[in-house]
Design a protein around this motif. Structure first.
Motif, short mmCIF file in Angstrom:
data_model
loop_
_atom_site.label_atom_id
_atom_site.label_comp_id
_atom_site.label_asym_id
_atom_site.label_seq_id
_atom_site.Cartn_x
_atom_site.Cartn_y
_atom_site.Cartn_z
N UNK A 1 0.42 33.73 15.02
CA UNK A 1 0.00 33.09 16.27
C UNK A 1 -1.25 32.23 16.08
N UNK A 2 -1.56 31.85 14.84
CA UNK A 2 -2.74 31.01 14.58
C UNK A 2 -2.38 29.83 13.70
N UNK A 3 -3.19 28.79 13.85
CA UNK A 3 -3.13 27.64 12.96
C UNK A 3 -4.54 27.44 12.42
N UNK A 4 -4.67 27.36 11.11
CA UNK A 4 -5.97 27.17 10.47
C UNK A 4 -6.10 25.74 9.98
N UNK A 5 -7.16 25.06 10.41
CA UNK A 5 -7.47 23.70 9.98
C UNK A 5 -8.59 23.74 8.95
N UNK A 6 -8.46 22.93 7.91
CA UNK A 6 -9.57 22.69 6.98
C UNK A 6 -9.44 21.24 6.52
N UNK A 7 -10.52 20.71 5.95
CA UNK A 7 -10.50 19.31 5.56
C UNK A 7 -11.19 19.07 4.24
N UNK A 8 -10.77 17.99 3.57
CA UNK A 8 -11.40 17.52 2.35
C UNK A 8 -11.82 16.07 2.56
N UNK A 9 -13.03 15.78 2.20
CA UNK A 9 -13.57 14.44 2.35
C UNK A 9 -13.73 13.83 0.97
N UNK A 10 -13.16 12.65 0.77
CA UNK A 10 -13.26 11.94 -0.49
C UNK A 10 -14.23 10.78 -0.30
N UNK A 11 -15.26 10.74 -1.14
CA UNK A 11 -16.28 9.72 -1.03
C UNK A 11 -16.40 9.00 -2.37
#
Length: 165
Positions: A94-104
């Motif tokens: 019953x959950x959705x996990x968001x994470x992110x990667x930033x490319x610089x």
């Protein structure tokens, strides 16, 4: 005897309070957004459509494992910024996990960072976190919590890639 029960009660309630997830982002620590739902039926397709509507390309889609990831997308239309955000989501019960990667992009390297919640870091990280929050809010979850996974003491370089120009 009553003092022993009182001590045990206080100890157990204190441990339970420490084990709970935070309800507001923790400065320089949260790197995951958890969306809680009563039912996630149809949300996989809805999230894929949201990503496409916001200009992301889908990199990986596996309904059985509950994984939906995007290709890195440029954060702004400015000619001065080459920062790109890739969003990763995992569906569980019953959950959705968001994470992110930033490319610089640097002088001769491309740096990959974990996106974290922090107001004092440079603009690309803040924009990335806000973008993930906006997409999360469009799904209209029952509640949102924030979590720290791994060693996230602010904005850290995770990996470096050589540019192939």
């Amino acid at each position: 005897m009553n003092k022993l029960y009182l001590c045990c009660f206080l100890l157990l309630s204190g441990a339970a309070a420490l084990a709970q997830e935070t309800t507001t982002p923790v400065w320089n620590k949260s790197n995951r957004i958890l969306l809680h739902f009563t039912d996630t039926t149809g949300l996989f397709t809805q999230l894929a459509r949201l990503f496409i509507d916001r200009g992301y390309d889908i990199y990986m889609k596996d309904r059985e494992l509950g994984i939906l990831r995007t290709e890195p997308r440029r954060m702004s239309e400015s000619d001065f910024s080459n920062d790109q955000l890739a969003i990763k989501t995992i569906f569980r019960d019953s959950t959705i996990t968001f994470s992110g990667e930033l490319y610089s992009e640097g002088y001769s390297h491309v740096y990959k960072y974990d996106v974290v919640y922090a107001k004092k870091l440079f603009r690309a990280n803040l924009q990335s976190w806000e973008e993930m929050q906006q997409i999360a809010a469009l799904l209209q979850p029952a509640s949102i919590t924030y979590l720290t996974i791994g060693n996230s003491n602010g904005f850290q370089r995770v990996e470096t890639y050589r540019r192939m120009d």
